[in-house]
Design a protein around this motif. Structure first.
Motif, PDB file in Angstrom:
ATOM      1  N   VAL A   4       0.882  -1.133   0.035  1.00  0.00           N
ATOM      2  CA  VAL A   4       0.110   0.042  -0.003  1.00  0.00           C
ATOM      3  C   VAL A   4       0.749   1.221  -0.160  1.00  0.00           C
ATOM      4  O   VAL A   4       0.628   2.199  -0.877  1.00  0.00           O
ATOM      5  CB  VAL A   4      -0.826   0.063   1.280  1.00  0.00           C
ATOM      6  N   LEU A   5       1.897   1.378   0.903  1.00  0.00           N
ATOM      7  CA  LEU A   5       2.936   2.331   0.872  1.00  0.00           C
ATOM      8  C   LEU A   5       3.426   2.455  -0.383  1.00  0.00           C
ATOM      9  O   LEU A   5       3.645   3.766  -0.861  1.00  0.00           O
ATOM     10  CB  LEU A   5       4.031   2.177   1.870  1.00  0.00           C
ATOM     11  N   LYS A   8       1.059   4.128  -2.727  1.00  0.00           N
ATOM     12  CA  LYS A   8       0.815   5.563  -2.536  1.00  0.00           C
ATOM     13  C   LYS A   8       2.017   6.584  -2.958  1.00  0.00           C
ATOM     14  O   LYS A   8       1.654   7.590  -3.455  1.00  0.00           O
ATOM     15  CB  LYS A   8       0.640   5.736  -0.790  1.00  0.00           C
ATOM     16  N   ALA A  11       1.735   6.934  -6.743  1.00  0.00           N
ATOM     17  CA  ALA A  11       0.631   7.746  -7.092  1.00  0.00           C
ATOM     18  C   ALA A  11       1.181   9.198  -7.196  1.00  0.00           C
ATOM     19  O   ALA A  11       0.451   9.948  -7.833  1.00  0.00           O
ATOM     20  CB  ALA A  11      -0.572   7.373  -6.025  1.00  0.00           C
ATOM     21  N   LYS A  12       2.104   9.317  -6.167  1.00  0.00           N
ATOM     22  CA  LYS A  12       2.413  10.845  -6.074  1.00  0.00           C
ATOM     23  C   LYS A  12       3.635  11.195  -7.197  1.00  0.00           C
ATOM     24  O   LYS A  12       4.031  12.329  -7.285  1.00  0.00           O
ATOM     25  CB  LYS A  12       2.967  11.045  -4.789  1.00  0.00           C
ATOM     26  N   TYR A  98      -2.496   5.907 -12.064  1.00  0.00           N
ATOM     27  CA  TYR A  98      -1.452   6.868 -11.375  1.00  0.00           C
ATOM     28  C   TYR A  98      -0.618   7.310 -12.533  1.00  0.00           C
ATOM     29  O   TYR A  98       0.299   8.211 -12.310  1.00  0.00           O
ATOM     30  CB  TYR A  98      -0.758   6.284 -10.406  1.00  0.00           C
ATOM     31  N   SER A 318      -7.777   7.227  -7.539  1.00  0.00           N
ATOM     32  CA  SER A 318      -7.497   8.545  -7.803  1.00  0.00           C
ATOM     33  C   SER A 318      -8.426   9.059  -8.963  1.00  0.00           C
ATOM     34  O   SER A 318      -7.987   9.921  -9.765  1.00  0.00           O
ATOM     35  CB  SER A 318      -6.073   8.469  -8.538  1.00  0.00           C
TER      36      SER A 318
END
Length: 342
Positions: A4-5, A8, A11-12, A98, A318
């Motif tokens: 998950v990390l 995330k 995604a950035k 993403y 997203s």
């Protein structure tokens, strides 16, 4: 959970995802799946879904007593399975959510004026009317697609071929587009198609009107080629269908894009909407009505719950507006057609 990390973090960093995943790793993953499974005459992914559902019911029934006697290990088994599926989903397809927004890749504006929208809508009306009349020779007759579904699947690829010079990653070889084995329940859930992210098969609801079959196929292929966002898949689906060499597929594509534009005009100015609709051939409006009546005939109390579930799924990946993001195809459509004077 480390997975998950990592997701995330990715995604950035859409530029990283675009370069190394969407335009890199995913291109090989997608083609491999289509090569291995595309030749099958049925949906392997649907078969896996069905057998997987049966196995889950069997497993929970068999291990129900462990909930009290061995809860800790029961939870470990469940989360291990979820973790494996989560990993496969993102590796095989899901990281495309993403990537860079398509308007940035195409150097387009993200917004547009009502004047721009009206200009593009009037062009699409003119093009759709001419093509409709060429096909029917009568502006009051709706278009009936003269092909079976297998033929449509074969014809769709020419539109993608014609777009390759503009969109290099739209090469669609080998193909893997199939009718869903779950078309009947899919209809009552209110969906025309979907991509199986674990097998990369594009699934189309075999019960929808043939008028909608080409654009739904084109939309799901866009997902298959890595355009995960619904607005982007709708835009790519419109572009490929309206660029097709076949006149019937082209007609479906043009009227598909026109309908999105009309929907946005209705939200902005209902009187203007009425004026523009009056300029559309009656036969085209009959095709629109054909689609509306089909979905109306299959409305049921459970459909909103399925739509809510899918909308929340999109938001979790997203797409902040959930299913409302479908309407944002108009921004891509208007700015692209205006920029290229099409």
């Amino acid at each position: 959970m480390p997975q998950v990390l990592i997701v995330k973090l990715l995604a950035k960093n859409p530029e990283f995802v675009e370069r190394y995943y969407s335009e890199g790793v995913y291109q090989y993953v997608s083609k491999l799946f289509r090569l291995v499974l595309g030749w099958l005459p049925f949906s392997f992914g649907d078969l896996i879904y069905g057998l997987g559902g049966i196995y889950m019911i069997w497993w929970f029934a068999k291990n129900r007593k462990r909930l009290r006697k061995d809860f800790k290990n029961w939870m470990i088994d469940v989360f291990a399975a979820i973790s494996l599926i989560y990993f496969a989903f993102h590796l095989f397809w899901g990281l495309n959510y993403y990537r860079l927004p398509l308007h940035k890749n195409l150097d387009l504006e993200a917004d547009y004026t009502t004047e721009q929208l009206v200009r593009v809508t009037e062009k699409l009306i003119a093009q759709s009317n001419i093509l409709h009349l060429n096909i029917t020779e009568n502006d009051t007759v709706k278009v009936d697609i003269p092909y079976d579904k297998a033929t449509v699947f074969k014809l769709i690829s020419s539109g993608y071929k014609n777009l390759e010079s503009t969109f290099p990653n739209l090469e669609y070889v080998p193909q893997s587009t199939k009718q869903s084995l779950f078309s009947y329940p899919l209809t009552y859930m209110g969906f025309s198609g979907y991509l199986n992210p674990l097998t990369n098969e594009a699934q189309v609801n075999g019960l929808i009107p043939m008028y909608k079959f080409p654009t739904t196929s084109a939309h799901e292929i866009a997902h298959q080629l890595g355009y995960a966002a619904e607005n982007e898949a709708n835009f790519i689906g419109f572009m490929s269908a309206s660029s097709n060499d076949d006149v019937y597929i082209k007609y479906c594509g043009l009227t598909f894009g026109l309908r999105f534009c009309l929907g946005e005009i209705y939200r902005r100015d209902e009187c203007l909407f009425d004026d523009l609709v009056a300029d559309i051939n009656l036969g085209i409006r009959k095709n629109y009505e054909e689609s509306r009546l089909f979905w109306q005939a299959h409305e049921n109390p459970f459909e909103p719950f399925f739509k809510l579930f899918y909308s929340n799924y999109l938001k979790a990946n997203s797409q902040s507006k959930g299913m409302e993001s479908y309407s944002y195809v108009v921004a891509l459509l208007v700015n692209y057609l205006e920029k290229h004077n099409l």
